[in-house]
Design a protein around this motif. Structure first.
Motif, PDB file in Angstrom:
ATOM      1  N   PRO A  22      27.882 -22.621 -45.099  1.00 40.00           N
ATOM      2  CA  PRO A  22      26.290 -22.997 -45.407  1.00 40.00           C
ATOM      3  C   PRO A  22      26.971 -24.571 -44.801  1.00 40.00           C
ATOM      4  O   PRO A  22      25.871 -25.441 -44.414  1.00 40.00           O
ATOM      5  N   ILE A  23      27.698 -25.160 -45.364  1.00 42.86           N
ATOM      6  CA  ILE A  23      28.242 -26.458 -45.100  1.00 42.86           C
ATOM      7  C   ILE A  23      28.183 -26.684 -43.764  1.00 42.86           C
ATOM      8  O   ILE A  23      27.966 -27.654 -43.296  1.00 42.86           O
ATOM      9  N   VAL A  24      29.279 -25.949 -43.159  1.00 41.91           N
ATOM     10  CA  VAL A  24      29.629 -25.998 -42.029  1.00 41.91           C
ATOM     11  C   VAL A  24      28.110 -25.715 -40.837  1.00 41.91           C
ATOM     12  O   VAL A  24      27.933 -26.118 -39.726  1.00 41.91           O
ATOM     13  N   ALA A  25      27.042 -25.067 -41.323  1.00 43.03           N
ATOM     14  CA  ALA A  25      26.229 -24.830 -40.680  1.00 43.03           C
ATOM     15  C   ALA A  25      25.218 -26.789 -40.619  1.00 43.03           C
ATOM     16  O   ALA A  25      24.522 -27.082 -39.755  1.00 43.03           O
ATOM     17  N   LYS A  26      25.553 -27.247 -42.003  1.00 43.19           N
ATOM     18  CA  LYS A  26      24.858 -28.350 -41.943  1.00 43.19           C
ATOM     19  C   LYS A  26      25.276 -29.341 -41.292  1.00 43.19           C
ATOM     20  O   LYS A  26      24.597 -30.356 -40.403  1.00 43.19           O
TER      21      LYS A  26
END
Length: 271
Positions: A182-186
């Protein structure tokens, strides 16, 4: 994101005979035509061995050997090198104030003429924390700090005068489903993993869903993996991976560039 293959190398300083040997390795990698040169953000060399899942596992003994700090070295690399991007794979977020880190990154970006990759991670090597007086905490506390710090870094980069030469690409590594992806996605412009091809395929499908959920185009995130040979390289490239990295550990004789030369040849043959 582009289909063109890029080759990166992480040159470990830990265990090098001296700084000059590490410096010469950086210059040789530049001469070979590598696309990116990375150091690491460890204050001590981690001694590891591969575990069953292929990820590094710390050995019981962690002796002190020759080592050099990464960010001060990057400022030197910005002057030493001409073409490749440079960075650390990756910066431990807990060692520096995030606003200061943004300023450091902006400065190295200017010195290099816009060639910095800002690799960022939550940190994992406990010895780096305890010997230097940082709180190691838990995986959760480190991931919480990582996510909070990313927002501060991104905000500070928009406020610095002068601004960076370009939008500095943020590289984030890892495959954790609950926190990392999720951090990568953001936040990530580059996603780096040590995955097998089947595992990468599963995690990449999930990442695409997460990226869509936050309103980004997944093509904005370049995919990067650790090199495990030409056969897997072809398979990864068929899955959309364009950035391949290897790491070279020094010996008493210096750095062995044979694998890196093969990677560069493979890249050039694919053009």
């Amino acid at each position: 994101m582009t289909d063109a293959i890029r080759i990166g190398v992480q040159l470990w300083p830990g265990g090098a005979p001296d700084y000059h040997t590490w410096r010469q390795a950086v210059m040789e990698a530049d001469d070979l035509g590598v696309d990116a040169i990375f150091g690491y953000d460890h204050f001590h060399k981690p001694f590891t061995e591969p575990s069953e899942d292929g990820l590094p596992e710390l050995l019981a003994e962690q002796p002190d050997v020759n080592n050099f700090e990464g960010w001060t070295a990057l400022a030197s690399w910005a002057e030493l090198t001409n073409r490749p991007e440079i960075g650390l794979l990756v910066t431990g977020i807990g060692y520096r104030n995030p606003d200061l880190l943004a300023d450091m990154a902006r400065t190295v970006d200017h010195i290099s003429g816009g060639r910095l990759i800002l690799g960022l991670g939550a940190g994992w090597y406990e010895k780096d924390y305890t010997v230097y007086g940082y709180e190691f905490g838990t995986v959760k506390s480190r991931m919480d700090l990582f996510e909070q710090s990313l927002a501060r870094i991104e905000r500070r980069l928009t406020q610095l005068v002068p601004p960076p030469v370009r939008k500095i690409p943020i590289l984030i590594g890892g495959m954790g489903v609950r926190r990392t992806l999720p951090i990568v996605a953001k936040h990530a412009d580059i996603w780096h993993t040590f995955a097998s091809v089947p595992e990468y395929r599963r995690k990449n499908a999930l990442l695409k869903e997460l990226v869509a959920a936050v309103g980004r185009d997944e093509k904005q995130i370049e995919r990067a993996v650790h090199w495990t040979g030409r056969e897997s390289g072809e398979a990864f490239h068929n899955e959309g991976v364009t950035f391949f990295t290897t790491e070279i550990h020094p010996t008493d004789e210096g750095y062995d560039f044979s694998e890196l030369k093969d990677m560069i040849a493979w890249r050039d043959e694919s053009r």
